[in-house]
Write an enzyme that holds these catalytic residues in place. Structure first.
Site, PDB file in Angstrom:
ATOM      1  CG  ASN A 174     -43.579  -6.117  16.623  1.00  0.00           C
ATOM      2  OD1 ASN A 174     -42.745  -5.457  17.236  1.00  0.00           O
ATOM      3  ND2 ASN A 174     -43.288  -7.271  16.060  1.00  0.00           N
TER       4      ASN A 174
ATOM      5  CB  CYS B 187     -38.341  -7.387  18.463  1.00  0.00           C
ATOM      6  SG  CYS B 187     -39.203  -7.217  16.886  1.00  0.00           S
TER       7      CYS B 187
ATOM      8  CG  HIS C 224     -41.036  -8.340  21.248  1.00  0.00           C
ATOM      9  ND1 HIS C 224     -41.070  -7.005  20.923  1.00  0.00           N
ATOM     10  CD2 HIS C 224     -41.230  -9.021  20.085  1.00  0.00           C
ATOM     11  CE1 HIS C 224     -41.270  -6.887  19.624  1.00  0.00           C
ATOM     12  NE2 HIS C 224     -41.377  -8.086  19.094  1.00  0.00           N
TER      13      HIS C 224
END
Ligand code: UT7
Length: 325
Positions: free
Chosen positions: A282, A112, A252
């Site tokens: 996500n 990520c 994030h």
């Protein structure tokens, strides 16, 4: 000076709700909502691949920058879910967009935090030689997760985000980037099968090992909060800018509770923290550029705003970037 010339993003049309997952695995909307803040995520259509998502995000960013394929001098794609094992997704994107034979490379496996690392690489390349660099963050995770593992499958979604960067003036100046890695934590968030340590076999494919994302969720959670808050403060200190000057923090998007904990640790007002994890889940290396594009499109970023991005992921890697609009 390094500028961001244009912003772009793309999310597939197919919406996968928590109730949709509850019909497949032993979960429910209440668990997913209270533990993660996710209500729904987008999944690519069967005939879409990583390259399609990358292309659509790239075209939006190029249009926003007022540039066409001939203007792009270099392409970087950050992804853990590439189009094929080899070559890089960026070279396929160069061909798909009809760009010149400019250099391309993927930044893969950084999870990520990969896209912020990629803009840092682009920044260094631009400082070395004035170029227009297309930087994409993309994941098509729905095709690689286990559709049987409730602990991981409900967390992820598919998306892409992109920017075009270049020298001189643009829509925003990339002020600085700080990143770090703790390779000793590699086993806490990992997908092992497919590399040289555990190559694909008939047995591993039958067992679904190629989709076995191993994650010690609570350890990842703690580290994510600690690292994202620390690297954000370190960056602001380096820039000599107080937190009160930050107009928007785009963290994030893995879990609303992680985002809230980072906000709390930093002491930043809730309305200055960007959130879209409820709608997209996500999306790995795509969350930050997608959030940046959405915030920009929604008019949440005004001229003069200081915007800070931060991410954390497998590696462990962490990074923060600051942009002055
Ligand atoms: O982007 C970077 C990568 N990932 C992350 O940042 C994720 C970081 N971690 C997290 O977001 C959280 O740790 C999770 C959302 C993954 C899990 O939340 P948690 O509050 O840490 O739950 P847990 O793992 O401690 O599990 C609690 C319970 C377990 O049951 P028992 O053992 O207490 O009976 C799990 O089996 O919840 C169960 N569980 C579920 N129940 C319903 C796990 N997944 C589910 C599910 N539905 N989908």
């Amino acid at each position: 000076m390094t500028a961001v010339l244009g912003f772009g993003g793309y999310v597939p049309d197919r919406v996968m709700t928590n109730d949709d997952w509850a019909a497949i695995v032993d979960t429910d909307d209440e668990w997913i909502t209270t533990r993660t803040g996710i209500k729904e995520r987008r999944f690519a259509a069967d005939d879409q691949s990583t390259l399609d998502l990358s292309e659509l995000a790239a075209l939006t960013a190029m249009k926003d920058a007022g540039l066409n394929q001939d203007d792009i001098d270099e392409i970087v794609v950050a992804t853990d879910t590439p189009e094929v094992y080899t070559p890089d997704t960026a070279s396929l994107l160069q061909d798909r967009l009809g760009c010149r034979n400019v250099p391309t490379y993927d930044l893969g496996g950084s999870g990520c935090a990969g896209w912020i690392q990629a803009i840092d690489v682009a920044r260094a390349r631009i400082a070395f030689e004035p170029k227009k660099v297309l930087v994409v963050g993309v994941e098509l995770i729905s095709r690689l997760i286990s559709w049987e593992d409730r602990a991981t499958c409900v967390l992820f979604g598919d998306a892409a985000g992109a920017v075009v960067m270049g020298p001189g003036d643009g829509k925003a100046e990339l002020l600085d980037v700080i990143s770090g890695t703790d390779g000793s934590k590699a086993d806490i968030l990992t997908l092992q099968t497919g590399g040289t340590r555990h190559p694909f076999t008939v047995e591993s494919a039958a067992a679904g090992d190629h989709q076995r994302l191993e994650m010690k969720g609570s350890e990842v959670f703690r580290e994510a909060v600690r690292r994202m808050s620390a690297v954000t403060l370190e960056l602001l200190e380096k820039l000599d800018r107080p937190l009160s000057e930050v107009a928007l923090l785009i963290p994030h998007q893995a879990n609303k509770r992680i985002i809230d904990a980072v906000g709390h640790k930093l002491g930043i007002e809730e309305d200055k923290v960007f959130i879209n994890v409820d709608r997209y889940g996500n999306t790995g290396s795509a969350t930050v550029p997608l959030g940046l594009w959405e915030a920009y499109e929604q008019g949440r970023i005004k001229p003069g705003d200081l915007v800070v991005l931060t991410a954390f992921g497998a590696g462990f890697h962490w990074a923060s970037a600051a942009m002055q609009f």
